[in-house]
Design an enzyme around this catalytic site. Structure first.
Site, PDB file in Angstrom:
ATOM      1  N   SER A  14     -45.272  54.577   7.527  1.00  0.00           N
ATOM      2  CA  SER A  14     -43.892  54.939   7.217  1.00  0.00           C
ATOM      3  C   SER A  14     -43.358  56.001   8.163  1.00  0.00           C
ATOM      4  CB  SER A  14     -43.771  55.466   5.781  1.00  0.00           C
ATOM      5  OG  SER A  14     -44.000  54.444   4.860  1.00  0.00           O
ATOM      6  N   ASP A  32     -33.030  56.543   4.077  1.00  0.00           N
ATOM      7  CA  ASP A  32     -34.453  56.888   4.115  1.00  0.00           C
ATOM      8  C   ASP A  32     -34.884  57.308   5.518  1.00  0.00           C
ATOM      9  OD1 ASP A  32     -36.956  57.472   3.150  1.00  0.00           O
ATOM     10  OD2 ASP A  32     -37.652  55.386   3.116  1.00  0.00           O
ATOM     11  N   HIS A  79     -38.640  59.661   2.763  1.00  0.00           N
ATOM     12  CA  HIS A  79     -39.636  59.692   1.683  1.00  0.00           C
ATOM     13  C   HIS A  79     -40.966  60.313   2.127  1.00  0.00           C
ATOM     14  CE1 HIS A  79     -41.009  55.635   3.228  1.00  0.00           C
ATOM     15  NE2 HIS A  79     -42.190  56.122   2.868  1.00  0.00           N
TER      16      HIS A  79
END
Length: 178
Positions: free
Chosen positions: A143, A70, A31
């Site tokens: 992230s 992801d 992402h």
């Protein structure tokens, strides 16, 4: 280990990543880079006289993306053709509840930020995926960065947090990176 942690910047935002091979392969979250064409990696090199030198690398290639997990594999090129500092992936999975862990990343754009916590649940099932649940503070910009055990091994890739709670974060176990 800080030299193996990178900032991944795109026109749409930023995240973190971790270099896993001397030739520049790094892991981040899908992402962070999906749908983006212009990627930049910021790395920090150790200097012989001490300290770190910050370098932006615009030559970043997307090698593989797994949206279901992801995870994304990217490759960066060392500006001097030298090997990169790497972070080792845990050799054998053995994460346990109560185990101390720490994350290094770029939360909210604050480069090279280290946070510490413990593993709350080593194998939390959510939305068909398995995560490591931790109270290590995870914020936007973390992230794709590494979650380390105290031996300095990457045990997970930080992924998300519960926005309605305080310090309820999740990381993708390293077995999925492997």
């Amino acid at each position: 280990l800080g030299g193996a942690v990178i900032k991944v910047s795109t026109p749409g935002g930023l995240g973190s990543g971790v270099i896993i091979s001397p030739d520049g392969y790094a892991i981040t979250n899908a992402h962070v880079i999906q749908g983006e064409r212009a990627l930049r990696a910021t790395v920090w090199f150790r200097q012989p006289e001490g300290g770190l030198k910050r370098v932006d690398i615009d030559d970043v290639e997307i090698e593989a993306v797994n949206s279901a997990l992801d995870l994304a594999l990217i490759k960066i090129k060392h500006p001097d053709g030298k090997p990169f500092e790497v972070a080792p992936l845990e050799f054998e999975e053995g994460i346990e509840a109560g185990q101390r862990v720490f994350a290094i990343g770029n939360p909210l754009g604050l480069e090279r930020t280290l946070t510490e916590g413990v593993v709350s649940v080593p194998a939390m099932q959510m939305e068909g995926r398995t995560y490591i649940q931790t109270d290590t503070p995870i914020n936007p910009g973390n992230s794709g960065g590494p979650l380390f055990n105290l031996r300095g091994e990457v045990v997970g890739i930080t992924n998300m947090k519960i926005t309605r709670g305080e310090n309820v974060g999740f990381a993708i176990p390293t077995r999925y990176v492997k």
